[in-house]
Write an enzyme that holds these catalytic residues in place. Structure first.
Site, PDB file in Angstrom:
ATOM      1  N   PHE A 199       0.865  -1.185   0.000  1.00 50.26           N
ATOM      2  CA  PHE A 199       0.000   0.000   0.000  1.00 50.26           C
ATOM      3  C   PHE A 199       0.897   1.227   0.000  1.00 50.26           C
ATOM      4  CE2 PHE A 199      -2.398   3.448   1.966  1.00 50.26           C
ATOM      5  CZ  PHE A 199      -3.525   3.454   1.163  1.00 50.26           C
TER       6      PHE A 199
ATOM      7  N   ASP B 135       9.251   2.714   1.498  1.00 51.47           N
ATOM      8  CA  ASP B 135       8.061   3.405   1.990  1.00 51.47           C
ATOM      9  C   ASP B 135       7.981   3.123   3.487  1.00 51.47           C
ATOM     10  OD1 ASP B 135       5.599   4.241   2.804  1.00 51.47           O
ATOM     11  OD2 ASP B 135       4.463   3.258   1.205  1.00 51.47           O
TER      12      ASP B 135
ATOM     13  N   LYS C 175       2.865   9.680   8.282  1.00 53.17           N
ATOM     14  CA  LYS C 175       2.127   9.254   9.475  1.00 53.17           C
ATOM     15  C   LYS C 175       2.666   9.779  10.813  1.00 53.17           C
ATOM     16  CE  LYS C 175      -0.808   5.637   7.783  1.00 53.17           C
ATOM     17  NZ  LYS C 175      -0.506   4.987   6.491  1.00 53.17           N
TER      18      LYS C 175
END
Ligand SMILES: *Cc1c(COP(=O)(O)O)cnc(C)c1O
Length: 415
Positions: free
Chosen positions: A149, A234, A263
């Site tokens: 993702f 990532d 995040k």
């Protein structure tokens, strides 16, 4: 009717918001029908006064929990001075945070953006541009892994290749080759003279808390070196202390060429960053990339504070100790509820329970929520347990007790 912020949280038991969600908000989420009014540490307080133990951390975002005094102070102090000037001028906070990040990591250059998807998309641009300015404009393709993702923009959706998320959004952005995680032979076979980079999450978060082994990460690093491809990590979910190191790749003793971060970096304030070596970033010259809001002074004030706290060796040591207790607790639950739980996964405070096939993640998330514990679903029939990094051993013990009740409840439902 909109309720005044001042009323929220100050009138427990008296709801000032509608009991039904407003249709004016585009219905892209299957949301829980609950409104939180206030947070403190690991706890969230609903509009009606109910108290929830937050072991989802807003999907691995609230690294320092809710309303951390140092973050609140940093944001308020900056709010009094300056909010936004644009990237037409130097931004002091960007220089501060970039210097911190380059001191703490492999990186020598940092670009600030606002989200994980933007950081991933920007990382893809950095990789392609590197080869372009190196005289290899044909090296455009990025190899990614099934179950990944990378965000919801058109390019990051194509990067991950998840059919469910791509449906109805054709044409799919080109330039991505997908291979199975853990199949190094297939990975090497997929590398061609057009390969610009290999891109991966050290632990697939949304995909179900599936980790690459340190050996595989080292092998992938070697493959990149052998074939002149860049390694793009990532670390949007795994970064900023989540696994007990500042960044997850440190566990494998490798460094990437480019890395996407977001995040936890803002602890709840939206901010993302692309980190790169000077060599990998050499093509990122004036005019090649930009963002109106990226690296805004408010975001930078908060990110600087988050980094100061999380990068302290004692803080990270504390995360690793807590992670051990969490892992022990979850393993105990797996033994106790072997009819529901198949496997405990993850590293640090990025953990997950893979459930038996006859149980859905939504069932466990709902049962835990009924017991006032917040968890987050994931792919591969997994539920993520993502406490704030500041969770105490007492918080973890309490979460395990609640989770045990929730698992019993699910077992009764399906039994
Ligand atoms: C959440 C996430 C993203 C996307 O971040 P957004 O801020 O939602 O755009 C990208 N990659 C990983 C690994 C993530 O966990």
């Amino acid at each position: 009717m909109a309720s005044s912020p001042a009323a929220l949280g100050k009138t427990p038991g008296r709801s000032s918001v509608s009991t039904e969600p407003s249709a004016a908000v585009m219905g892209t989420y299957g949301r829980q029908n609950i409104v939180f009014a206030r947070g403190e540490g690991c706890w969230l307080f609903a509009e009606n006064g109910d108290r929830y133990l937050d072991f989802g951390s807003g999907v691995a975002v609230n690294a320092l929990g809710h309303a951390h005094p140092a973050l609140v102070a940093a944001l308020k102090a900056q709010a009094d001075k300056l909010w936004h000037t644009s990237n037409l001028y130097r931004v002091e906070g960007q220089e501060t945070v970039a210097e911190k990040l380059t001191r703490l990591t492999f990186a020598e250059r940092v670009f600030f953006c606002n989200s994980g998807a933007e950081a991933c998309e920007g990382a893809i641009k950095v990789a392609r541009r590197y080869h372009y300015v190196s005289g290899h404009p044909e090296r455009q393709r990025i190899i990614t892994f099934r179950g990944a993702f990378h965000g919801r923009t058109l390019a990051t959706l194509a990067a991950a290749g998840n059919e469910k998320y791509l449906e109805g959004f054709a044409p799919e952005a080109g330039g991505f080759d997908h291979v199975d995680a853990g199949d190094l032979a297939a990975l090497e076979a997929a590398i061609s003279p057009e390969t610009a980079a290999i891109m991966l999450e050290p632990i697939q978060g949304e995909g179900g808390v599936r980790a690459f082994s340190p050996e595989d990460l080292r092998a992938i690093r070697d493959l990149c070196d052998k074939h002149g491809s860049l390694l793009v990590l990532d670390e949007v979910q795994t970064g900023v202390g989540r696994t007990g190191k500042l960044f997850a790749h440190e566990w494998a003793d490798i460094t990437p060429d480019v890395m996407a971060v977001a995040k936890g970096l803002g602890g709840g304030f939206p901010v993302g960053a692309i980190l790169a070596t000077a060599e990998a970033a050499k093509g990122m010259t004036p005019g090649t990339h930009g963002s109106t809001f990226g690296g805004n002074p408010l975001a930078m004030a908060v990110a600087a504070t988050v980094l100061d706290i999380v990068s302290e060796p004692e803080f990270l040591e504390g995360v690793r100790t807590k992670a051990l207790h969490l892992k022990q607790g979850l393993s105990g639950l797996k033994d106790q509820h072997a009819d529901v739980v198949e496997e405990v996964r993850g590293a640090g405070l990025l953990t997950g329970l893979k459930l038996k096939a006859h149980v859905s993640p939504q069932q466990l998330v709902a049962a835990a929520m009924d017991e006032k514990l917040l968890l987050v679903g994931a792919g591969d029939n997994c539920v993520r347990v993502l406490p704030p990094l500041i969770a105490s051993d007492k918080d973890i013990a309490e979460a395990m007790q609640i989770l045990s009740r929730a698992l019993s409840r699910v077992a009764r439902e399906v039994g």
